[in-house]
Design a protein around this motif. Structure first.
Motif: not given
Length: 456
Positions: A287-311
């Motif tokens: 809800e971080a975009l200006a004017g946002g809130g629980g009923f005004r949400r915004s899409t976010c994205l993170e890059q990550f790596e799986y652990n070697p065992d797939g977790t």
């Protein structure tokens, strides 16, 4: 015309964020991200929270689509479906979390309508137009208010599964046509997943009694012969957790949290996970975009790596988001103006003539495009604009106040939908840069903006 307070809020947000990458969409409030990789492109389907809520509740009328080939710039394809797509539906609100999948060159968009269960729309293109093949809802159950948040996956043997549900989890085995399902199993085809703490973790409910952590928003997929069920968990406010199985039908084993509660996350959360060009990506909303809130949400994205065992590791939400593009943008071919990494102030609209374009442009608004490969330099900048007023587009690199390559004068074209291509000479800049298109002019809406291009 934007109010002085709105402009101040935007300016404060962006000065604090340093033009951060999260949320990845700034022109609208978007939630419930559902990414799909098709033909070398990521298509991102979202629900859409309206700027103004009705009765202080989720106010959602349509579903939107964005695409990217670099994971930092996102092209707006507009509202690709809405509640009006269903002629039989007598409901004006409740366009909740969607997911789209391709099969045999057709695209199936599964959508929940609050209080009306789950329906499906079909198109010949990932960006639509989508149409209703059934004339009725797809899923027919006696717990229709709980039939939300569909997630779909086609297994290696061709069997497609559709999971959904709050506060329980159900699934059907879709037929090859993707718009019907095998009704010879379960309860008229609907199978109820056993909700145990071993399968979905333990959480103490509002009544103080322990129960499964699963709440809603499932995301179902397979990776390296392991099936994953990622979901909103632990009630309100929601965390993201996941379970795995060696079978698409379970039994499931709880594996832990993927994302814990953090500042600026909404009280709901909804995730989507993909692998793309050798990297793994986690979508969610806040809800971080200006004017946002629980009923005004915004899409976010993170890059990550799986652990070697797939977790899946614990992923921390950030302002920075994805810090590196997977490919550079070519500015020497037409670039849609609605291809945006970060923006201030602008919106998008669409019409039948040019499709989606950038609108609501005021003085000092801007668009940032990341990782633009200028090669050995460009000599001209061209843009398609429409206006009854006058203004300019400053072409800058690396920062909003960065090196000025040139300024395109935008004079009256004869109307807000009277499109003309204008061009200007610019000074050469070599290599890969972030490009800032900064809009200047008198008070009020300046012009509409359809596309741009550098020329050698």
């Amino acid at each position: 015309m934007k109010s002085i307070i709105t402009v101040f809020i935007f300016a404060l947000l962006f000065s604090l964020s340093g033009y951060s990458q999260n949320p990845i969409i700034q022109t609208y409030y978007t939630a419930d991200p559902a990414p799909m990789v098709y033909n070398g492109t990521v298509y991102l389907y979202t629900s859409h929270d309206e700027d103004s809520t009705v009765n202080n509740f989720f106010t959602m009328y349509d579903w939107r689509c964005y695409s990217s080939t670099d994971m930092v710039n996102w092209t707006d394809h507009g509202a690709v479906a809405s509640l009006k797509s269903f002629a039989w539906l007598d409901k004006t609100n409740g366009a909740w979390a969607p997911q789209c999948i391709e099969r045999n060159g057709r695209f199936y968009l599964y959508v929940p309508i609050h209080g009306e269960g789950i329906s499906v729309l079909v198109a010949d293109s990932p960006t639509g137009p989508f149409s209703d093949p059934l004339g009725k809802r797809l899923i027919e159950t006696d717990h229709i208010w709980q039939d939300i948040d569909p997630t779909v996956y086609i297994d290696d043997n061709g069997q497609a599964y559709l999971y959904w549900g709050n506060p329980k989890l159900w699934y059907v085995k879709l037929n090859e046509d993707m718009v019907s399902y095998d009704q010879s199993i379960g309860q008229n085809g609907v199978i109820s997943v056993e909700m145990t703490t071993e399968a979905f973790g333990a959480h103490k409910g509002r009544d103080g009694k322990p129960g499964p952590s699963y709440t809603e928003g499932p995301w179902f997929y397979k990776r390296n012969n392991l099936y994953y069920m990622v979901y909103a968990a632990a009630g309100i406010p929601e965390y993201i957790a996941y379970s795995t199985s060696t079978s698409p039908e379970g039994p499931w084993t709880y594996k832990g949290f993927v994302m814990e509660r953090a500042p600026k996350l909404a009280f709901t959360n909804h995730s989507g996970i993909i692998d793309y060009k050798g990297n793994s990506y986690f979508f969610y909303h806040n809800e971080a975009l200006a004017g946002g809130g629980g009923f005004r949400r915004s899409t976010c994205l993170e890059q990550f790596e799986y652990n070697p065992d797939g977790t899946i590791p614990l992923i921390v939400p950030t302002q920075e988001g994805v810090t590196k593009s997977v490919q550079n943008l070519n500015p020497f071919k037409r670039v849609e103006a609605e291809t945006i990494a970060w923006s201030e102030g602008v919106k998008t609209k669409s019409d039948e003539t040019v499709g989606v374009y950038v609108s609501n442009i005021d003085n000092n608004d801007f668009i940032k495009i990341r990782s633009v490969d200028l090669g050995k330099g460009a000599k001209k900048f061209a843009a398609s604009v429409a206006t009854v007023k006058s203004g300019t587009i400053e072409i800058r690199i690396d920062e909003k106040e960065g090196d000025l390559l040139g300024t395109l004068s935008v004079n009256g074209t004869g109307g807000a939908q009277s499109w003309k291509t204008l061009s200007t000479k610019i000074k050469a800049a070599k290599g890969v840069h972030d490009v800032f298109l900064v809009f200047k002019g008198e008070e009020g809406d300046l012009f509409n903006f359809d596309w741009w291009q550098f020329k050698k």
